[in-house]
Enzyme design. Structure first.
Site, short mmCIF file in Angstrom:
data_model
loop_
_atom_site.label_atom_id
_atom_site.label_comp_id
_atom_site.label_asym_id
_atom_site.label_seq_id
_atom_site.Cartn_x
_atom_site.Cartn_y
_atom_site.Cartn_z
N CYS A 1 -5.51 12.57 12.75
CA CYS A 1 -6.19 11.29 12.53
C CYS A 1 -6.07 10.48 13.80
CB CYS A 1 -5.63 10.56 11.32
SG CYS A 1 -4.03 9.88 11.59
N LYS B 1 0.84 -1.21 0.00
CA LYS B 1 0.00 0.00 0.00
C LYS B 1 0.87 1.26 0.00
CE LYS B 1 -1.85 1.54 4.05
NZ LYS B 1 -1.51 2.94 4.35
N ASN B 2 1.84 1.28 0.93
CA ASN B 2 2.58 2.54 1.11
C ASN B 2 3.62 2.79 0.02
OD1 ASN B 2 0.98 3.06 3.26
ND2 ASN B 2 2.50 2.56 4.83
N ILE C 1 6.98 6.93 17.14
CA ILE C 1 6.69 7.66 15.89
C ILE C 1 5.39 8.47 16.00
CG2 ILE C 1 6.39 7.46 13.38
CD1 ILE C 1 9.14 6.55 14.22
N ASP D 1 4.20 0.49 12.00
CA ASP D 1 3.06 -0.19 11.37
C ASP D 1 2.95 -1.66 11.78
OD1 ASP D 1 2.36 2.13 10.12
OD2 ASP D 1 3.24 1.61 8.19
N ARG E 1 -8.89 -0.73 4.10
CA ARG E 1 -8.06 0.33 3.52
C ARG E 1 -6.69 -0.20 3.15
NH1 ARG E 1 -7.53 5.46 6.98
NH2 ARG E 1 -6.09 5.71 5.27
N ARG F 1 -0.28 14.37 13.22
CA ARG F 1 0.29 14.19 11.89
C ARG F 1 0.30 15.44 11.00
NH1 ARG F 1 -1.80 8.59 9.50
NH2 ARG F 1 0.13 8.64 8.34
N PRO F 2 1.05 16.45 11.38
CA PRO F 2 1.14 17.65 10.55
C PRO F 2 1.92 17.40 9.25
CG PRO F 2 2.58 17.84 12.46
CD PRO F 2 1.84 16.55 12.62
N VAL F 3 1.81 18.35 8.30
CA VAL F 3 2.57 18.23 7.04
C VAL F 3 3.49 19.43 6.87
CG1 VAL F 3 0.96 16.71 5.82
CG2 VAL F 3 0.59 19.19 5.76
N ASP F 4 3.89 20.03 8.00
CA ASP F 4 4.72 21.23 7.95
C ASP F 4 6.05 21.01 7.22
OD1 ASP F 4 5.02 19.57 10.38
OD2 ASP F 4 6.70 20.89 10.81
N GLN F 5 6.59 19.79 7.30
CA GLN F 5 7.88 19.53 6.64
C GLN F 5 7.74 19.49 5.12
OE1 GLN F 5 10.78 19.51 8.52
NE2 GLN F 5 9.26 20.11 10.04
N ARG G 1 -5.03 10.46 4.23
CA ARG G 1 -3.98 11.48 4.36
C ARG G 1 -2.95 11.42 3.24
NH1 ARG G 1 -2.78 14.03 8.70
NH2 ARG G 1 -0.63 13.84 8.03
N1 EPU Z 1 5.64 14.68 10.96
C1 EPU Z 1 5.59 16.03 11.25
N2 EPU Z 1 5.57 16.92 10.20
C2 EPU Z 1 5.57 16.51 8.89
C3 EPU Z 1 5.62 15.12 8.61
C4 EPU Z 1 5.66 14.23 9.68
O1 EPU Z 1 5.56 16.44 12.40
O2 EPU Z 1 5.55 17.36 7.99
C5 EPU Z 1 5.68 13.70 12.07
C6 EPU Z 1 4.42 12.84 12.14
O3 EPU Z 1 3.38 13.47 12.82
C7 EPU Z 1 4.93 11.58 12.81
C8 EPU Z 1 6.37 11.47 12.28
O4 EPU Z 1 6.71 12.77 11.83
O5 EPU Z 1 4.97 11.77 14.18
C9 EPU Z 1 6.56 10.48 11.14
O6 EPU Z 1 5.53 10.63 10.17
P1 EPU Z 1 5.70 10.31 8.64
O7 EPU Z 1 5.57 11.58 7.88
O8 EPU Z 1 6.89 9.48 8.41
O9 EPU Z 1 4.39 9.44 8.38
P2 EPU Z 1 3.55 9.46 7.06
O10 EPU Z 1 4.45 9.69 5.91
O11 EPU Z 1 2.36 10.32 7.22
C10 EPU Z 1 3.85 6.92 6.46
C11 EPU Z 1 2.94 5.76 6.23
C12 EPU Z 1 2.34 5.33 7.57
C13 EPU Z 1 3.49 4.95 8.50
C14 EPU Z 1 4.46 6.14 8.66
C15 EPU Z 1 5.67 5.83 9.50
C16 EPU Z 1 2.18 6.11 3.97
C17 EPU Z 1 1.07 6.45 3.05
N3 EPU Z 1 1.90 6.13 5.29
O12 EPU Z 1 3.03 7.96 7.01
O13 EPU Z 1 1.53 4.18 7.32
O14 EPU Z 1 2.99 4.60 9.76
O15 EPU Z 1 4.90 6.56 7.35
O16 EPU Z 1 6.38 4.77 8.94
O17 EPU Z 1 3.27 5.79 3.53
C18 EPU Z 1 -0.17 2.62 7.75
O18 EPU Z 1 0.12 2.08 6.67
O19 EPU Z 1 -0.94 2.09 8.59
C19 EPU Z 1 0.40 3.93 8.07
C20 EPU Z 1 -0.11 4.74 8.99
#
Ligand code: EPU
Length: 416
Positions: free
Chosen positions: A116, A22-23, A326, A304, A396, A121-125, A92
């Site tokens: 969620c 999926k990811n 995480i 995960d 999902r 889970r912000p996207v600030d980065q 997301r």
């Molecule tokens: N974070 C921030 N700011 C950002 C981005 C991330 O603060 O701009 C924080 C997050 O809140 C979290 C940490 O950084 O605490 C890591 O988050 P990451 O961005 O790596 O997670 P993601 O990219 O949103 C993906 C997978 C998740 C998996 C995580 C960690 C996808 C579509 N989703 O999420 O998968 O848990 O990486 O490995 O690739 C799942 O499949 O069940 C799932 C949740």
């Protein structure tokens, strides 16, 4: 709303074929926006999230031709550069259209994903990185509105390791002008799979699989063929199931080189693993040994897999301790596992599990994708009947989990 009814206590025996990840599939589908050529994809898993992503991409004008796990995308006629709230709020990963749209078309309007179940889970980065590349980004009315003439290569050091953040910035950088350096990049196999496909599309990326990606932007990318990498989380989920129930299963269509510490932890639990090519045979007898771990980025223990391993720990021959680093709120399965007779307490981001001799079936509620998988595992091991409600979370991210499990002897049915 569909439910799963599980009568526990059956040993699992037989073969389970693993689907595409999926990811990996979700960012790879978004890469269809980066080219006017055909992206010919195989091993695309049949999942609700994949369908949502395809719907979102079709709304942009991307042409989608699908025959089961074979999907062909064509982005020659993109007409809309928007990801609406209705779709983003359900998934997301929709944020992954931001980088590609901006890089190829100079504009994108993407709904800001909210928090969620597993955390804020912000996207600030993602935003910080694109701004550093010269994008003009405003946030208004719940939407990220990004514009640029042409993205400019630069050095980006994310504050933390982010999987989709790395993928978004990578997809932006491949079409930017000049060199982009992504420091502190995620090294997950799913990021590597995306990067390898981008290279096959004509992108110039060095350092794939490391935490420093160096990208030389090119003017355009072309189409390619690509088989999505096998899902290591799905594979490990079934391995946890046999650790909990006992039995003898063979996982096929997997990739043993992409496993993190999960296989070592399964061995520590007492599972006998034999790895041969793209198959893993797992044999288990008796109660598992307890394993303690803390989740970290790849190649550490994956968040995960945390809930599924905890489900096995509930019936282990001793106490264990699990720390989640995480996500701040990824213990929702704890209360539900306790409803099945587990003995788990939490303190901050650490769970303390006392192994009990047996679990007893009960009605439980799924709260997020991996939590649902852990309840299924617990239900398979429990005495009597477990009903897992709200399994849309499971759909999902797992392709017909109940069909794969009943084919190896589990007593599990979907109730409509
Ligand atoms: N974070 C921030 N700011 C950002 C981005 C991330 O603060 O701009 C924080 C997050 O809140 C979290 C940490 O950084 O605490 C890591 O988050 P990451 O961005 O790596 O997670 P993601 O990219 O949103 C993906 C997978 C998740 C998996 C995580 C960690 C996808 C579509 N989703 O999420 O998968 O848990 O990486 O490995 O690739 C799942 O499949 O069940 C799932 C949740």
């Amino acid at each position: 709303m569909d439910k799963l009814q599980i009568v526990g206590g059956k040993r699992l025996n037989g073969d389970i074929a693993i689907s595409g990840a999926k990811n990996a599939a979700l960012p790879i589908l978004c890469a269809g926006l980066l080219t006017a050529g055909d992206l010919d994809l195989t091993n695309v898993p049949r999942l609700h999230d994949v369908r949502t992503m395809l719907r979102l991409l079709e709304q942009t004008g991307l042409k989608v031709t699908q025959d089961d796990e074979h999907v062909v995308l064509n982005g020659a006629n993109i007409t809309s550069l928007e990801a609406p709230y209705e779709l983003v709020k359900t998934m997301r990963a929709s944020i992954l259209v931001l980088g590609p749209m901006l890089a190829r078309f100079g504009e994108a309007r993407v709904s800001l994903p909210g928090g969620c179940a597993i955390g804020s889970r912000p996207v600030d980065q993602h935003i910080k990185g694109l701004r550093a590349m010269g994008a003009d980004i405003t946030i208004e009315g719940g939407y990220i509105h990004a514009k640029c003439a042409k993205l400019q290569g630069t050095r980006i050091h994310t504050d933390m390791i982010t999987v989709t953040g790395t993928e978004n910035l990578l997809m932006a950088a491949v079409l930017a002008e000049g060199e982009t350096i992504l420091e502190n990049a995620a090294r997950e196999p799913e990021v590597v799979d995306l990067a390898n496909m981008l290279v096959a599309m004509g992108a110039k990326i060095e350092g794939i699989g490391t935490d420093r990606l160096v990208i030389q932007g090119v003017d355009a990318l072309h189409g390619t063929k690509h088989a999505v990498i096998s899902d290591r989380i799905e594979a490990a989920t079934f391995l946890c199931a046999v650790a909990a129930t006992g039995g003898d299963i063979r996982i096929t269509n997997t990739r043993t080189d992409i496993f993190d510490v999960a296989l070592d932890k399964l061995r520590e639990m007492g599972v006998q693993l034999t790895v041969e090519g793209d198959t893993i045979r797992a044999r288990m007898d008796g109660r598992p040994q307890p394993v303690s771990f803390r989740t970290t980025e790849y190649p550490g223990f994956p968040t995960d897999m945390q809930a599924q391993f905890m489900a096995v720990d509930t019936i282990a021959r001793g106490p264990s301790r699990v720390t989640e680093t995480i996500f701040e709120n990824r213990f929702m399965h704890v209360q539900e596992l306790n409803r099945l007779g587990a003995s788990i307490s939490t303190e901050g981001n650490t769970a303390f599990i006392e192994g009990v001799e047996r679990l007893v079936g009960a009605p439980v509620m799924a709260t997020d994708l991996r939590a649902s998988a852990s309840l299924v595992i617990a239900g398979l091991a429990a005495e009597g009947t477990t009903i897992v409600d709200r399994i849309y979370h499971l759909d999902r991210g797992y392709d017909r989990m109940e069909a794969k499990l009943s084919a190896v002897g589990a007593d599990i049915v979907r109730i409509k």
